[in-house]
Design an enzyme around this catalytic site. Structure first.
Site, mmCIF file in Angstrom:
data_model
loop_
_atom_site.group_PDB
_atom_site.id
_atom_site.type_symbol
_atom_site.label_atom_id
_atom_site.label_comp_id
_atom_site.label_asym_id
_atom_site.label_seq_id
_atom_site.Cartn_x
_atom_site.Cartn_y
_atom_site.Cartn_z
ATOM 1 N N ASP A 120 25.818 -6.805 -67.730
ATOM 2 C CA ASP A 120 25.008 -6.025 -68.777
ATOM 3 C C ASP A 120 25.123 -4.418 -68.378
ATOM 4 O O ASP A 120 24.715 -3.964 -67.493
ATOM 5 C CB ASP A 120 23.576 -6.371 -69.039
ATOM 6 C CG ASP A 120 22.905 -5.391 -69.753
ATOM 7 O OD1 ASP A 120 23.167 -4.767 -70.355
ATOM 8 O OD2 ASP A 120 21.579 -5.558 -69.627
ATOM 9 N N ASP A 153 27.037 -5.975 -76.455
ATOM 10 C CA ASP A 153 26.152 -5.914 -75.431
ATOM 11 C C ASP A 153 26.153 -7.452 -75.126
ATOM 12 O O ASP A 153 26.544 -8.434 -75.834
ATOM 13 C CB ASP A 153 24.827 -5.379 -75.848
ATOM 14 C CG ASP A 153 24.237 -4.669 -74.584
ATOM 15 O OD1 ASP A 153 24.481 -5.019 -73.347
ATOM 16 O OD2 ASP A 153 23.410 -3.896 -74.816
ATOM 17 N N GLU A 172 21.681 3.709 -71.859
ATOM 18 C CA GLU A 172 20.825 2.505 -72.673
ATOM 19 C C GLU A 172 19.765 1.839 -72.086
ATOM 20 O O GLU A 172 18.751 1.548 -72.950
ATOM 21 C CB GLU A 172 22.285 1.523 -73.064
ATOM 22 C CG GLU A 172 21.795 0.536 -74.148
ATOM 23 C CD GLU A 172 20.941 -0.652 -73.696
ATOM 24 O OE1 GLU A 172 20.594 -1.442 -74.565
ATOM 25 O OE2 GLU A 172 20.749 -0.941 -72.611
ATOM 26 N N GLU A 173 19.808 1.653 -70.790
ATOM 27 C CA GLU A 173 18.703 0.819 -70.347
ATOM 28 C C GLU A 173 17.357 1.674 -70.083
ATOM 29 O O GLU A 173 16.227 0.881 -69.891
ATOM 30 C CB GLU A 173 19.095 0.520 -68.802
ATOM 31 C CG GLU A 173 20.448 -0.428 -68.800
ATOM 32 C CD GLU A 173 20.055 -1.622 -69.315
ATOM 33 O OE1 GLU A 173 18.997 -2.111 -69.649
ATOM 34 O OE2 GLU A 173 21.009 -2.899 -69.171
HETATM 35 CO CO CO Z 1 20.290 -4.334 -70.126
HETATM 36 ZN ZN ZN Z 2 22.645 -3.907 -72.133
#
Ligand code: CO
Ligand code: ZN
Length: 333
Positions: free
Chosen positions: A165, A217, A194-195
């Site tokens: 991820d 993703d 993104e996280e």
């Molecule tokens: Co993530």
């Molecule tokens: Zn992700």
């Protein structure tokens, strides 16, 4: 080989806000195939290849991984931490961790009052093998971010490592970008942060103004013992996102991806994810709206050091993405 590229990209260091090491690794793979590669002000890495149709397709995969940020160094040289992104304290105990400068550590927790399952971030600490604050500060300072030390390995058709991820999808996007046939301008955007709330993808989409965006993703699966029910099984095909907690994919985009898969006999699954978002939502809500969809890889044990996915799904995701890029007619609103 594709699998070697995956390993190299997923093992690179790059928590949210500190993505540049991973970005440079990805850049080395895509630059030879791009007309232009550049960073924007936020640190998004953008590889662009010009087409002839006058239409623009944006791919988005996030480079950042979750991490543990140093908040305090105590007198004995132990590091106190907070989470960067969705880090589980329980999953973070008894781990090997790694800092950007290569410093290594192990994690544990205050055992005096709490059981392992009760320990939260305040009870967690990192031991970097120092005997005093001074010794620790010679290696690490407040604000530095540790990630789970990467350990890539294979189990039959499955691969496992931290940071699949979303580095896995960075590798998928890079492979598709490097080998695609298309008449459109393609912008492969490797996004930041993104996280911590999909902060990088929106500004990138704002600048590019794509006619179509495809994010990639990882997503959850429903195939492990007594897990929450979900109609995604690792190995049964990449997924076409219908909805997650941040986005509803327009029917035209979802149908477009489905037709691409069916035309080439690529297995696929529909993804409805209860909790969790992706860059798809940030892109969709840029400017006066962007048509955006998402291809995901059903991944077990997300946000752990042993995120596990199937090479069958990974290879089929590359095929599906290339099939989408090859289409002359793009979906409309
Ligand atoms: Co993530
Ligand atoms: Zn992700």
């Amino acid at each position: 080989m594709f699998k070697d590229m995956i390993k190299t990209i997923v093992e690179a260091y790059g928590p949210s806000g500190r993505e540049r090491t991973a970005a440079e690794v990805i850049k080395a793979f895509v630059a030879p195939h791009a007309d232009k590669v550049y960073y924007d002000a936020l640190g998004n890495l953008i590889a662009c290849k010009k087409g002839v149709s006058g239409k623009k397709i944006m791919l988005a995969t996030h480079m950042d991984q979750i991490g543990l940020i140093v908040t305090h160094i105590d007198d004995k040289g132990f590091l106190r931490v907070s989470n960067v992104g969705g880090v589980s304290p329980t999953v973070s105990i008894a781990r090997e961790v790694m800092f950007e400068n290569g410093a290594r550590g192990v994690t544990s927790f205050e055992t005096e009052k709490k059981k392992i399952t009760e320990a939260g971030m305040p009870e967690l600490f990192i031991d970097i093998g120092a005997k005093s604050r001074e010794e620790a500060e010679a290696k690490v300072e407040v604000g530095d971010v540790a990630v789970y030390a990467p350990h890539f390995f294979e189990m039959g058709r499955f691969i496992t490592c931290g940071a699949l991820d979303d580095r896995l999808c960075c590798a998928i996007a890079a492979e598709a970008f490097n080998t695609m046939e298309t008449e459109h301008d393609v912008y492969a955007v490797f996004t930041v942060q993104e996280e911590v709330g999909c902060r990088g993808a929106g500004p990138a989409a704002y600048a590019i103004e794509p006619d179509l965006a495809i994010a990639l993703d990882v997503t959850a699966t429903g195939d492990t013992p007594k897990c929450a029910a979900m109609s995604v099984t690792a190995g049964n095909g990449p997924t076409i996102k219908v909805m997650d907690s941040s986005v509803i994919v327009p029917v035209s985009v979802r149908e477009f991806l489905k037709k691409c898969a069916e035309a080439e006999n690529i297995p696929y699954q529909y993804e409805v994810l209860r909790a969790g978002g992706t860059d798809t939502s940030a892109i969709q809500r840029t400017k006066d709206g962007v048509l955006a969809g998402c291809i995901s890889i059903g991944t077990r044990y997300i946000h752990s050091p042993v995120e596990t996915a199937s090479m069958d799904d990974i290879e089929n995701a590359v095929k599906l993405l290339k099939a989408a890029l090859r289409q002359k007619v793009l979906p409309e609103a």
